[in-house]
Design a protein around this motif. Sequence first.
Motif, PDB file in Angstrom:
ATOM      1  N   LYS A 101      56.594 -39.533 -15.713  1.00 35.71           N
ATOM      2  CA  LYS A 101      56.134 -39.076 -14.744  1.00 35.71           C
ATOM      3  C   LYS A 101      56.315 -37.404 -14.792  1.00 35.71           C
ATOM      4  CE  LYS A 101      55.151 -39.999 -11.039  1.00 35.71           C
ATOM      5  NZ  LYS A 101      53.797 -40.148 -10.295  1.00 35.71           N
ATOM      6  N   ILE A 102      57.519 -37.016 -15.276  1.00 33.24           N
ATOM      7  CA  ILE A 102      57.770 -35.633 -15.243  1.00 33.24           C
ATOM      8  C   ILE A 102      57.450 -35.034 -16.828  1.00 33.24           C
ATOM      9  CG2 ILE A 102      60.124 -36.117 -16.498  1.00 33.24           C
ATOM     10  CD1 ILE A 102      59.397 -33.572 -13.820  1.00 33.24           C
ATOM     11  N   TRP A 103      57.423 -35.719 -17.750  1.00 30.96           N
ATOM     12  CA  TRP A 103      56.786 -34.941 -19.086  1.00 30.96           C
ATOM     13  C   TRP A 103      55.195 -35.070 -19.103  1.00 30.96           C
ATOM     14  CZ3 TRP A 103      60.115 -31.755 -20.334  1.00 30.96           C
ATOM     15  CH2 TRP A 103      61.793 -32.292 -20.243  1.00 30.96           C
ATOM     16  N   GLY A 104      54.732 -36.158 -18.476  1.00 29.48           N
ATOM     17  CA  GLY A 104      53.324 -36.412 -18.580  1.00 29.48           C
ATOM     18  C   GLY A 104      52.442 -35.293 -17.620  1.00 29.48           C
ATOM     19  N   TYR A 105      53.562 -34.503 -17.013  1.00 30.91           N
ATOM     20  CA  TYR A 105      52.773 -33.550 -16.284  1.00 30.91           C
ATOM     21  C   TYR A 105      52.232 -32.752 -17.284  1.00 30.91           C
ATOM     22  CZ  TYR A 105      51.801 -30.954 -12.160  1.00 30.91           C
ATOM     23  OH  TYR A 105      51.189 -30.144 -10.929  1.00 30.91           O
ATOM     24  N   ALA A 106      52.608 -32.393 -18.436  1.00 26.59           N
ATOM     25  CA  ALA A 106      51.998 -31.568 -19.353  1.00 26.59           C
ATOM     26  C   ALA A 106      50.290 -31.902 -19.661  1.00 26.59           C
ATOM     27  CB  ALA A 106      52.372 -32.058 -20.721  1.00 26.59           C
ATOM     28  N   PHE A 107      50.036 -32.998 -19.301  1.00 22.08           N
ATOM     29  CA  PHE A 107      48.592 -33.320 -19.544  1.00 22.08           C
ATOM     30  C   PHE A 107      47.754 -32.635 -18.478  1.00 22.08           C
ATOM     31  CE2 PHE A 107      50.311 -37.516 -21.206  1.00 22.08           C
ATOM     32  CZ  PHE A 107      49.900 -37.175 -22.507  1.00 22.08           C
ATOM     33  N   PRO A 108      47.880 -32.560 -17.179  1.00 25.69           N
ATOM     34  CA  PRO A 108      47.157 -31.927 -16.199  1.00 25.69           C
ATOM     35  C   PRO A 108      47.189 -30.288 -16.606  1.00 25.69           C
ATOM     36  CG  PRO A 108      49.126 -32.837 -15.211  1.00 25.69           C
ATOM     37  CD  PRO A 108      48.846 -33.548 -16.462  1.00 25.69           C
ATOM     38  N   ILE A 109      48.465 -30.028 -16.938  1.00 25.83           N
ATOM     39  CA  ILE A 109      48.561 -28.537 -17.175  1.00 25.83           C
ATOM     40  C   ILE A 109      47.750 -28.057 -18.324  1.00 25.83           C
ATOM     41  CG2 ILE A 109      50.153 -26.779 -18.029  1.00 25.83           C
ATOM     42  CD1 ILE A 109      52.320 -28.098 -16.383  1.00 25.83           C
ATOM     43  N   VAL A 110      47.616 -28.853 -19.435  1.00 26.16           N
ATOM     44  CA  VAL A 110      46.808 -28.556 -20.501  1.00 26.16           C
ATOM     45  C   VAL A 110      45.318 -28.688 -20.085  1.00 26.16           C
ATOM     46  CG1 VAL A 110      46.066 -29.357 -22.812  1.00 26.16           C
ATOM     47  CG2 VAL A 110      48.546 -29.137 -22.160  1.00 26.16           C
ATOM     48  N   PHE A 111      44.880 -29.772 -19.538  1.00 23.33           N
ATOM     49  CA  PHE A 111      43.836 -29.967 -19.128  1.00 23.33           C
ATOM     50  C   PHE A 111      43.155 -28.578 -18.157  1.00 23.33           C
ATOM     51  CE2 PHE A 111      40.474 -31.525 -15.746  1.00 23.33           C
ATOM     52  CZ  PHE A 111      39.463 -31.821 -16.789  1.00 23.33           C
ATOM     53  N   LEU A 112      43.939 -28.084 -17.237  1.00 22.64           N
ATOM     54  CA  LEU A 112      43.480 -27.147 -16.226  1.00 22.64           C
ATOM     55  C   LEU A 112      43.276 -25.720 -17.206  1.00 22.64           C
ATOM     56  CD1 LEU A 112      45.649 -27.871 -13.138  1.00 22.64           C
ATOM     57  CD2 LEU A 112      43.086 -28.062 -13.321  1.00 22.64           C
ATOM     58  N   ILE A 113      44.169 -25.737 -18.113  1.00 24.83           N
ATOM     59  CA  ILE A 113      44.054 -24.575 -19.113  1.00 24.83           C
ATOM     60  C   ILE A 113      42.950 -24.576 -19.768  1.00 24.83           C
ATOM     61  CG2 ILE A 113      45.163 -23.290 -20.956  1.00 24.83           C
ATOM     62  CD1 ILE A 113      47.832 -24.087 -19.997  1.00 24.83           C
ATOM     63  N   CYS A 114      42.414 -25.579 -20.542  1.00 25.22           N
ATOM     64  CA  CYS A 114      41.338 -25.706 -21.214  1.00 25.22           C
ATOM     65  C   CYS A 114      40.208 -25.591 -20.189  1.00 25.22           C
ATOM     66  CB  CYS A 114      41.253 -27.015 -21.937  1.00 25.22           C
ATOM     67  SG  CYS A 114      42.503 -27.432 -23.267  1.00 25.22           S
ATOM     68  N   GLN A 115      40.315 -26.062 -18.884  1.00 27.14           N
ATOM     69  CA  GLN A 115      39.142 -26.053 -18.043  1.00 27.14           C
ATOM     70  C   GLN A 115      38.964 -24.415 -17.845  1.00 27.14           C
ATOM     71  OE1 GLN A 115      38.358 -28.452 -14.435  1.00 27.14           O
ATOM     72  NE2 GLN A 115      39.733 -27.290 -13.934  1.00 27.14           N
ATOM     73  N   GLY A 116      39.862 -23.868 -17.583  1.00 29.58           N
ATOM     74  CA  GLY A 116      40.005 -22.488 -17.114  1.00 29.58           C
ATOM     75  C   GLY A 116      39.315 -21.535 -18.207  1.00 29.58           C
ATOM     76  N   LEU A 117      39.601 -21.976 -19.733  1.00 27.01           N
ATOM     77  CA  LEU A 117      39.167 -21.098 -20.770  1.00 27.01           C
ATOM     78  C   LEU A 117      37.647 -21.502 -20.836  1.00 27.01           C
ATOM     79  CD1 LEU A 117      41.867 -21.895 -23.419  1.00 27.01           C
ATOM     80  CD2 LEU A 117      41.277 -19.611 -22.149  1.00 27.01           C
ATOM     81  N   TYR A 118      37.157 -22.734 -20.531  1.00 27.43           N
ATOM     82  CA  TYR A 118      35.871 -23.055 -20.776  1.00 27.43           C
ATOM     83  C   TYR A 118      34.830 -22.424 -19.638  1.00 27.43           C
ATOM     84  CZ  TYR A 118      31.450 -25.780 -20.367  1.00 27.43           C
ATOM     85  OH  TYR A 118      30.309 -26.137 -20.198  1.00 27.43           O
ATOM     86  N   ILE A 119      35.450 -22.203 -18.548  1.00 28.19           N
ATOM     87  CA  ILE A 119      34.521 -21.554 -17.588  1.00 28.19           C
ATOM     88  C   ILE A 119      34.669 -20.200 -17.127  1.00 28.19           C
ATOM     89  CG2 ILE A 119      34.778 -23.660 -15.926  1.00 28.19           C
ATOM     90  CD1 ILE A 119      36.471 -22.097 -14.055  1.00 28.19           C
ATOM     91  N   SER A 120      35.764 -19.517 -18.003  1.00 27.78           N
ATOM     92  CA  SER A 120      35.759 -17.928 -17.884  1.00 27.78           C
ATOM     93  C   SER A 120      34.692 -17.179 -18.497  1.00 27.78           C
ATOM     94  CB  SER A 120      37.210 -17.535 -18.373  1.00 27.78           C
ATOM     95  OG  SER A 120      37.564 -17.808 -19.773  1.00 27.78           O
ATOM     96  N   PRO A 121      34.133 -17.492 -19.558  1.00 25.25           N
ATOM     97  CA  PRO A 121      33.130 -16.971 -20.142  1.00 25.25           C
ATOM     98  C   PRO A 121      31.800 -16.667 -19.061  1.00 25.25           C
ATOM     99  CG  PRO A 121      33.689 -18.053 -21.667  1.00 25.25           C
ATOM    100  CD  PRO A 121      34.512 -18.878 -20.604  1.00 25.25           C
TER     101      PRO A 121
END
Length: 197
Positions: free
Chosen positions: A159-179
Amino acid sequence: MKTLLDFIPIALFFAAYKLHDLFGVGKDEAIYFATPVLMAATVAQMAVLYWIDKKLSTLQKITLGMILVFGGITLALHDKRFIMWKPTVLYAGMSIALAVAVWGMRHNFLKAMLGSQLDLPDQVWHKLNIAWIGYTAFMAVSNAYVATYYSEDAWANFKIWGYAFPIVFLICQGLYISPHIKADVEEDETPSDQAKP
């Protein structure tokens, strides 16, 4: 900030679960001690979000409702399976709803919810929707796997360490839409720049 707020209830749940002995709670009762902490923290989280935005999104209302319902059933029946399987039910429901909407109804829920905040091309919205379908399906399966084949302790750690998944996903999503966001800004600024002497 909202991502941080999402993390706080999980962090408090994890802390209550791990520190149960400091409050005179036995190991077998740890999850039943931590569950009301999660419920109260989620109510407080939603209150803060409502204070910030003056409203709660549909997903936030569903999340709050599911935590209160599954948490309440967990405590009432003294059955930890309900709170442990809540993430799987939530994520699976999201994945199915997004998939049915985009492929069955030809409707993009992400664009409907966030279109007023982000001006993106339709193909970008479509790819984001597909990414969210994959992400929520992955999270549903991951939680189900850990809840089924691992110990209660391992699930709490997930539950706690798995929170890395949404953080990584949101970062990747931000990198994709920023251009695409930058391109829109540059297009909007071009006419005014040409008008300058």
